[in-house]
Design a protein around this motif. Structure first.
Motif, mmCIF file in Angstrom:
data_model
loop_
_atom_site.group_PDB
_atom_site.id
_atom_site.type_symbol
_atom_site.label_atom_id
_atom_site.label_comp_id
_atom_site.label_asym_id
_atom_site.label_seq_id
_atom_site.Cartn_x
_atom_site.Cartn_y
_atom_site.Cartn_z
ATOM 1 N N PHE A 253 0.405 -1.399 -10.478
ATOM 2 C CA PHE A 253 -0.102 -0.031 -10.395
ATOM 3 C C PHE A 253 -0.054 0.566 -11.797
ATOM 4 C CE2 PHE A 253 1.337 -1.165 -6.237
ATOM 5 C CZ PHE A 253 0.421 -0.580 -5.371
ATOM 6 N N THR B 284 -4.773 6.240 -10.897
ATOM 7 C CA THR B 284 -3.893 5.127 -10.541
ATOM 8 C C THR B 284 -4.737 3.931 -10.126
ATOM 9 O OG1 THR B 284 -2.147 6.633 -9.791
ATOM 10 C CG2 THR B 284 -2.007 4.341 -9.076
ATOM 11 N N THR C 151 -3.929 -7.153 -8.239
ATOM 12 C CA THR C 151 -2.973 -8.213 -7.927
ATOM 13 C C THR C 151 -2.990 -9.261 -9.031
ATOM 14 O OG1 THR C 151 -3.296 -7.899 -5.547
ATOM 15 C CG2 THR C 151 -2.344 -10.001 -6.252
ATOM 16 N N THR D 16 0.865 -1.188 0.000
ATOM 17 C CA THR D 16 0.000 0.000 0.000
ATOM 18 C C THR D 16 0.901 1.238 0.000
ATOM 19 O OG1 THR D 16 -0.112 0.144 2.422
ATOM 20 C CG2 THR D 16 -1.763 -1.234 1.326
ATOM 21 N N ARG E 53 1.682 -6.934 -7.185
ATOM 22 C CA ARG E 53 0.696 -5.845 -7.140
ATOM 23 C C ARG E 53 1.052 -4.854 -8.235
ATOM 24 N NH1 ARG E 53 -4.497 -5.380 -5.609
ATOM 25 N NH2 ARG E 53 -4.998 -3.405 -4.591
ATOM 26 N N GLU F 267 -5.083 -0.243 -9.224
ATOM 27 C CA GLU F 267 -4.284 -1.274 -8.583
ATOM 28 C C GLU F 267 -4.950 -2.630 -8.791
ATOM 29 O OE1 GLU F 267 -3.614 -0.430 -4.441
ATOM 30 O OE2 GLU F 267 -3.754 1.746 -4.745
#
Length: 259
Positions: A240, A251, A255, A82, A238, A253
């Motif tokens: 971005f 942005t 996985t 994060t 992860r 995100e």
């Protein structure tokens, strides 16, 4: 620009040339060292993070080559993946870079510098170097979200395709952007491409930059964005993805599990 490119159209960076290499888990490589001025930042407040890239002689490097229009890309990520920040610092004449960091939550972070400079023989040296940074306080860490092929940000839906990535194998990742069920075709160039995609490995925080393919032709990007994807190890990554519409940077995100 290729002779066949039409007016206003050019190759995206990453389709040729050397992009900075390395996973950011080392502070030194190829005779260069990432030297932060501090090893910690204050919690909950904006800060200026200063650092140098030093040569084998310990002196700060002052000459860099542009990569995706910038001389330096600086990243921060917390140990739980994060707190992502992607910043373009300013370089002073003495070789000190200053990155304006937005407020951070307590925890352990890794800072990354992605740049290209030259060695003593004048050969380009593209590198990604990293160092651990701490932010004081009790860290309320979060589990990394499960793998997915879709994610949303600011009303946009991003859908990933390209099969199941395998570690160390070159592949192609396609991201399709839509909004309200309709394909998005008005992406604007950001860093001379229609999307900037970085990835961090769960656990050791290894860094990877997925290189864009295709061409840029004004504010007409999308809906499909293709990237050359080579993630160096198995496990969860992860991702971005940064893209711009109407002057606003988004942005997203997601996985991605790698076998």
């Amino acid at each position: 620009m290729p002779a066949s490119a039409s007016a206003g159209q050019h190759e995206m960076p990453g389709t040729h040339g050397d992009a900075p290499s390395g996973d950011g888990l080392a502070a030194s490589a190829s005779g260069f060292r990432f030297a932060p001025a501090v090893s910690s930042l204050p919690p909950g407040q904006a800060a200026s993070f200063r650092f140098q890239i030093q040569g084998a002689d310990g002196k700060p490097v002052t000459a860099f080559e542009p990569d995706q229009t910038k001389l330096m890309h600086f990243y921060l990520i917390r140990s739980d993946l994060t707190g992502f920040q992607h910043i373009h610092p300013e370089l002073a004449t003495d070789g000190t870079w200053t990155a304006p960091v937005t407020p951070l939550q307590p925890g352990t972070y890794r800072a990354y510098t992605s740049f290209t400079t030259e060695d003593g023989a004048g050969k380009a040296v593209p590198l990604v170097l990293g160092e651990q940074i701490t932010v004081a306080g009790t860290a309320a860490t979060r589990p990394v979200p499960a793998g997915s092929t879709t994610t949303e940000v600011d009303g946009y839906t991003l859908t990933l395709s390209g099969g199941h990535p395998m570690a160390t194998m070159e592949g192609e990742l396609t991201v399709t952007v839509s909004k309200d069920g309709q394909p998005v075709t008005d992406l604007q160039p950001y860093l001379d491409t229609y999307a900037h995609l970085t990835a961090f490995h769960e656990g050791d925080l290894a860094f990877a930059h997925l290189h864009p393919k295709g061409t840029v032709n004004g504010d007409h990007g999308g809906p499909a964005l293709s990237f050359a994807a080579m993630l160096p190890r198995s496990g969860n990554w992860r991702l971005f993805l940064q893209f711009q519409t109407a002057g606003v940077l988004h942005t997203a995100e997601v996985t991605v599990p790698v076998g």
